[in-house]
Design a protein around this motif. Structure first.
Motif, PDB file in Angstrom:
ATOM      1  N   GLY A 169       0.810  -1.211   0.000  1.00  0.00           N
ATOM      2  CA  GLY A 169       0.000   0.000   0.000  1.00  0.00           C
ATOM      3  C   GLY A 169       0.846   1.264   0.000  1.00  0.00           C
ATOM      4  N   ASN A 170       0.154   2.382  -0.037  1.00  0.00           N
ATOM      5  CA  ASN A 170       0.861   3.647  -0.090  1.00  0.00           C
ATOM      6  C   ASN A 170       0.189   4.654   0.828  1.00  0.00           C
ATOM      7  N   VAL A 171       0.926   5.678   1.171  1.00  0.00           N
ATOM      8  CA  VAL A 171       0.434   6.788   1.976  1.00  0.00           C
ATOM      9  C   VAL A 171       0.831   8.073   1.269  1.00  0.00           C
ATOM     10  N   GLU A 172      -0.139   8.939   1.031  1.00  0.00           N
ATOM     11  CA  GLU A 172       0.156  10.274   0.532  1.00  0.00           C
ATOM     12  C   GLU A 172      -0.059  11.234   1.690  1.00  0.00           C
ATOM     13  N   VAL A 173       1.030  11.790   2.200  1.00  0.00           N
ATOM     14  CA  VAL A 173       0.949  12.703   3.342  1.00  0.00           C
ATOM     15  C   VAL A 173       0.701  14.110   2.815  1.00  0.00           C
ATOM     16  N   HIS A 174      -0.430  14.700   3.241  1.00  0.00           N
ATOM     17  CA  HIS A 174      -0.774  16.057   2.821  1.00  0.00           C
ATOM     18  C   HIS A 174      -0.162  17.087   3.772  1.00  0.00           C
ATOM     19  N   GLN A 207      12.098  10.232  12.162  1.00  0.00           N
ATOM     20  CA  GLN A 207      11.489   9.700  10.947  1.00  0.00           C
ATOM     21  C   GLN A 207      10.712   8.440  11.291  1.00  0.00           C
ATOM     22  N   VAL A 208       9.503   8.335  10.726  1.00  0.00           N
ATOM     23  CA  VAL A 208       8.620   7.207  11.013  1.00  0.00           C
ATOM     24  C   VAL A 208       7.996   6.703   9.719  1.00  0.00           C
ATOM     25  N   ARG A 209       7.411   5.522   9.821  1.00  0.00           N
ATOM     26  CA  ARG A 209       6.613   4.958   8.720  1.00  0.00           C
ATOM     27  C   ARG A 209       5.316   4.433   9.308  1.00  0.00           C
ATOM     28  N   PHE A 210       4.282   4.413   8.485  1.00  0.00           N
ATOM     29  CA  PHE A 210       3.034   3.824   8.909  1.00  0.00           C
ATOM     30  C   PHE A 210       3.164   2.304   8.964  1.00  0.00           C
ATOM     31  N   ASN A 211       2.422   1.705   9.872  1.00  0.00           N
ATOM     32  CA  ASN A 211       2.357   0.256  10.029  1.00  0.00           C
ATOM     33  C   ASN A 211       0.901  -0.152  10.163  1.00  0.00           C
ATOM     34  N   PHE A 212       0.587  -1.315   9.663  1.00  0.00           N
ATOM     35  CA  PHE A 212      -0.731  -1.927   9.835  1.00  0.00           C
ATOM     36  C   PHE A 212      -0.478  -3.404  10.087  1.00  0.00           C
ATOM     37  N   ASN A 213      -0.864  -3.880  11.251  1.00  0.00           N
ATOM     38  CA  ASN A 213      -0.594  -5.274  11.634  1.00  0.00           C
ATOM     39  C   ASN A 213       0.881  -5.615  11.446  1.00  0.00           C
ATOM     40  N   PHE A 214       1.742  -4.684  11.840  1.00  0.00           N
ATOM     41  CA  PHE A 214       3.190  -4.840  11.822  1.00  0.00           C
ATOM     42  C   PHE A 214       3.788  -4.913  10.427  1.00  0.00           C
ATOM     43  N   ALA A 215       3.049  -4.463   9.415  1.00  0.00           N
ATOM     44  CA  ALA A 215       3.582  -4.362   8.062  1.00  0.00           C
ATOM     45  C   ALA A 215       3.862  -2.890   7.768  1.00  0.00           C
ATOM     46  N   ASN A 216       5.123  -2.540   7.496  1.00  0.00           N
ATOM     47  CA  ASN A 216       5.469  -1.176   7.094  1.00  0.00           C
ATOM     48  C   ASN A 216       4.901  -0.913   5.715  1.00  0.00           C
ATOM     49  N   PHE A 217       4.421   0.301   5.499  1.00  0.00           N
ATOM     50  CA  PHE A 217       3.990   0.672   4.160  1.00  0.00           C
ATOM     51  C   PHE A 217       4.098   2.186   4.013  1.00  0.00           C
ATOM     52  N   GLY A 218       4.167   2.631   2.776  1.00  0.00           N
ATOM     53  CA  GLY A 218       4.251   4.054   2.500  1.00  0.00           C
ATOM     54  C   GLY A 218       5.654   4.595   2.703  1.00  0.00           C
ATOM     55  N   PRO A 219       5.817   5.896   2.421  1.00  0.00           N
ATOM     56  CA  PRO A 219       7.143   6.514   2.520  1.00  0.00           C
ATOM     57  C   PRO A 219       7.519   6.827   3.965  1.00  0.00           C
ATOM     58  N   VAL A 220       8.787   7.161   4.163  1.00  0.00           N
ATOM     59  CA  VAL A 220       9.273   7.627   5.453  1.00  0.00           C
ATOM     60  C   VAL A 220       8.770   9.059   5.651  1.00  0.00           C
ATOM     61  N   ILE A 221       8.273   9.338   6.858  1.00  0.00           N
ATOM     62  CA  ILE A 221       7.729  10.662   7.185  1.00  0.00           C
ATOM     63  C   ILE A 221       8.627  11.300   8.229  1.00  0.00           C
ATOM     64  N   ALA A 222       9.067  12.509   7.975  1.00  0.00           N
ATOM     65  CA  ALA A 222       9.876  13.255   8.945  1.00  0.00           C
ATOM     66  C   ALA A 222       8.923  14.055   9.831  1.00  0.00           C
ATOM     67  N   LEU A 223       8.897  13.727  11.118  1.00  0.00           N
ATOM     68  CA  LEU A 223       8.047  14.450  12.052  1.00  0.00           C
ATOM     69  C   LEU A 223       8.715  15.768  12.434  1.00  0.00           C
ATOM     70  N   PRO A 224       7.979  16.883  12.406  1.00  0.00           N
ATOM     71  CA  PRO A 224       8.584  18.175  12.752  1.00  0.00           C
ATOM     72  C   PRO A 224       8.813  18.304  14.254  1.00  0.00           C
ATOM     73  N   GLU A 225       9.769  19.150  14.595  1.00  0.00           N
ATOM     74  CA  GLU A 225      10.049  19.460  16.002  1.00  0.00           C
ATOM     75  C   GLU A 225       8.900  20.303  16.555  1.00  0.00           C
ATOM     76  N   MET A 226       8.719  20.249  17.864  1.00  0.00           N
ATOM     77  CA  MET A 226       7.745  21.096  18.536  1.00  0.00           C
ATOM     78  C   MET A 226       8.289  22.519  18.570  1.00  0.00           C
ATOM     79  N   GLU A 227       7.419  23.480  18.296  1.00  0.00           N
ATOM     80  CA  GLU A 227       7.832  24.872  18.394  1.00  0.00           C
ATOM     81  C   GLU A 227       7.738  25.300  19.836  1.00  0.00           C
ATOM     82  N   VAL A 228       8.809  25.905  20.350  1.00  0.00           N
ATOM     83  CA  VAL A 228       8.852  26.352  21.723  1.00  0.00           C
ATOM     84  C   VAL A 228       8.475  27.822  21.778  1.00  0.00           C
TER      85      VAL A 228
END
Length: 167
Positions: free
Chosen positions: A48-53, A144-165
């Motif tokens: 499968g795939n993930v399109e992150v908006h 960096q994270v990836r989506f998982n479903f029932n322990f199956a990785n799918f979609g691209p690597v997503i870079a999570l942004p830092e929290m703004e202080v």
């Protein structure tokens, strides 16, 4: 007396060996069946795939005396099979850096209805590709994270942004 012990001792040894053999056979069959079920459920998402908006860092939260990060992720989740039924609550994030403590789970989800996002129950069944707004708590820090479903990785690597202080 010794003859009786030797005669019945071999029977006890044979019964014990048979029980061990049955146990090994049952474990292999059970493990194989579990693996088959897991492979079948993973097959729906493995390609499968993930399109992150968008990914928005919302705030930090405390969960069992540990700091976690709350993110809103707007993404279209597209299973590899067209008409597969799935549940948004079964999605989770896993870090790509190998840290077993970096994991994120769904707190809340909303589905895009064409104009806006509408709330969904966490256990709502979805069919095929869906655009969702996922509120996810992530432990282990923004990386960096990836989506998982029932322990199956799918979609691209997503870079999570830092929290703004706030200053």
């Amino acid at each position: 007396m010794l003859d009786m012990f030797l005669a019945y001792g071999w029977i006890a040894i044979a019964v014990s060996a048979a029980l061990v053999a049955v146990r090994i056979w049952a474990k292999r069959n059970f493990d194989g069946q579990v693996q088959d079920v897991l492979s079948e459920t993973q097959a729906r998402f493995a390609g499968g795939n993930v399109e992150v908006h968008s990914v928005k860092a919302v705030r930090t939260i405390t969960v069992q005396d540990e700091t976690a990060f709350l993110y809103h992720i707007d993404a279209t989740i597209d299973p590899s099979q067209v008409n597969v039924e799935w549940c948004g609550a079964d999605l989770f994030l896993r870090g790509t850096g190998g840290d077993p403590n970096q994991i994120g789970d769904v707190l809340n989800l909303k589905r895009w209805n064409g104009d806006s996002f509408e709330p969904l129950k966490n256990k709502a069944q979805l069919v095929g590709a869906q655009r969702l707004l996922l509120s996810m708590q992530v432990a282990g820090g923004p990386e960096q994270v990836r989506f998982n479903f029932n322990f199956a990785n799918f979609g691209p690597v997503i870079a999570l942004p830092e929290m703004e202080v706030a200053v």
